[in-house]
Scaffold this active site. Sequence first.
Site, PDB file in Angstrom:
ATOM      1  N   LYS A  46       0.844  -1.188   0.000  1.00  0.00           N
ATOM      2  CA  LYS A  46       0.000   0.000   0.000  1.00  0.00           C
ATOM      3  C   LYS A  46       0.874   1.231   0.000  1.00  0.00           C
ATOM      4  O   LYS A  46       1.859   1.307   0.742  1.00  0.00           O
ATOM      5  CB  LYS A  46      -0.858  -0.017   1.290  1.00  0.00           C
ATOM      6  N   LYS A  50       5.069   1.975  -3.115  1.00  0.00           N
ATOM      7  CA  LYS A  50       5.027   3.381  -3.530  1.00  0.00           C
ATOM      8  C   LYS A  50       5.207   3.458  -5.032  1.00  0.00           C
ATOM      9  O   LYS A  50       5.814   2.570  -5.630  1.00  0.00           O
ATOM     10  CB  LYS A  50       6.151   4.177  -2.853  1.00  0.00           C
ATOM     11  N   ASN A  71      -1.882  19.214   0.852  1.00  0.00           N
ATOM     12  CA  ASN A  71      -2.971  18.563   1.598  1.00  0.00           C
ATOM     13  C   ASN A  71      -2.632  18.448   3.091  1.00  0.00           C
ATOM     14  O   ASN A  71      -3.463  18.775   3.950  1.00  0.00           O
ATOM     15  CB  ASN A  71      -3.243  17.190   0.972  1.00  0.00           C
TER      16      ASN A  71
HETATM   17  N1  GLU Z   1       0.863   8.996   0.383  1.00  0.00           N
HETATM   18  C1  GLU Z   1       0.396   8.793   1.718  1.00  0.00           C
HETATM   19  C2  GLU Z   1       1.543   8.365   2.614  1.00  0.00           C
HETATM   20  O1  GLU Z   1       2.685   8.597   2.327  1.00  0.00           O
HETATM   21  C3  GLU Z   1      -0.819   7.887   1.788  1.00  0.00           C
HETATM   22  C4  GLU Z   1      -0.633   6.484   1.293  1.00  0.00           C
HETATM   23  C5  GLU Z   1      -1.922   5.694   1.193  1.00  0.00           C
HETATM   24  O2  GLU Z   1      -2.960   6.198   1.539  1.00  0.00           O
HETATM   25  O3  GLU Z   1      -1.824   4.539   0.736  1.00  0.00           O
HETATM   26  O4  GLU Z   1       1.331   7.840   3.673  1.00  0.00           O
END
Ligand code: GLU
Length: 431
Positions: A68, A104, A221
């Site tokens: 994720k 990622k 954000n």
């Molecule tokens: N980009 C965000 C982070 O670095 C959210 C990742 C997500 O929701 O999977 O945590």
Amino acid sequence: MSQSLFSDASQRLEEALAYASISDDAIERLKLPKSSLKVSIPVRMDDGTLRIFPGYRVRYDDTRGPTKGGIRYHQDVSIDEVQSLAFWMTFKCAVANLPFGGGKGGITVNPKELSHFELERLSRGYIDAVADFIGPDVDIPAPDVYTNQMIMGWMVDQYSIIKRQITPAVITGKPLTMGGSLGRDTATAMGAFFTIEATWPKLGLSGSPADTTVAVQGFGNAGAIIAELLFDAGYKVVAVSDSKGGIYRREGLDVPSVRQFKDSTRTLKAVYCEDTVCNIVEHETITNEELLALDVDILAPAALENQITEANARDIKAKAVYELANGPTTPGADEILRQRDVIVFPDILVNAGGVTVSYFEWVQNRQGLYWTLEQVNQRLKQMMVEETERIWAIAQEKGISPRTAAYVHALDRIGDAVQAKGTKDYFTDGR
Ligand code: GLU
């Protein structure tokens, strides 16, 4: 600046290993990513020419569940950065106790130079390129720096077209009408807010929020919303910045006005607005470097990695740093801050609210049953407070920094999952 972001990231693991009870097998598994994909995305530009953009998706570790993590659009995106971010996601998901591993993605592009149509073609092209690599039970992307709900909407639509099946659970951070979750847009900042509220009073440094000054670096954000949440809770937010620079006002900024002005003009100004009429108030313009060095109680880096480095760590005057960005502090800077008694609350805890509500979104997609905003925020609060308290207790008990404690906590959970699948100890025991 450090040579490789990933070697910096791995150093955190090394530091924590001394305090975690984890098998050699688990340590070996965590040294390198499970898989990395590099793609070239062809995009027909508005002027008819064809441009090729490099894209990446890294699945770091899936021992605890499908990988994720977000997708970043930025001109500096590289495989080293994406791999580091995927590494951090692995630990972040374990800190939040989500049934996910870490991944990622990213595209090397300056999204500000693209038209909306070009951005859509690029986003759909990315999904065409990685569609066989992702999936609701495999790897689940989400927004990150310079990607948003609309981009996630295009992506989930493209994936559904390819698979000939509406598949909302493949991507989180979608628009509500496509299966997004209430509270996902505010989740990163909301989670950070719960961590600040749970820890700041423990430090015994200040009385009420009104006596607490805050500087926030980054107005995306995470940065814009944490500034507003803190303002609403009565903290004195004295400085904020975006990629072009910052504003400082000793008496505090009227954050909702600043946000309103930034949303409508794309410029950051210290303003006070009544309805749609905004007036500039007295303030100083500062650089991002100057913002980091302000004499404030709380510093909240909410932009990019490698902001607090060995070059400027001695200038930091804040009493506590809460990392809303991923990787804003280098290991060398961490050591300097520790010597100077600046307490740092790490990214893998502080910004875990985003991925936590992404998990809630994924659960809702799979249940087909949607939660109220109150349910989302209440569950988020419960998770953030619980894990913050645990990490704080580990830090106190072992006499280590909150960052190392967060890694120890995550490592124990990842180690248990590795153990459950069978390690060398299991196979060689009793022989
Ligand atoms: N980009 C965000 C982070 O670095 C959210 C990742 C997500 O929701 O999977 O945590």
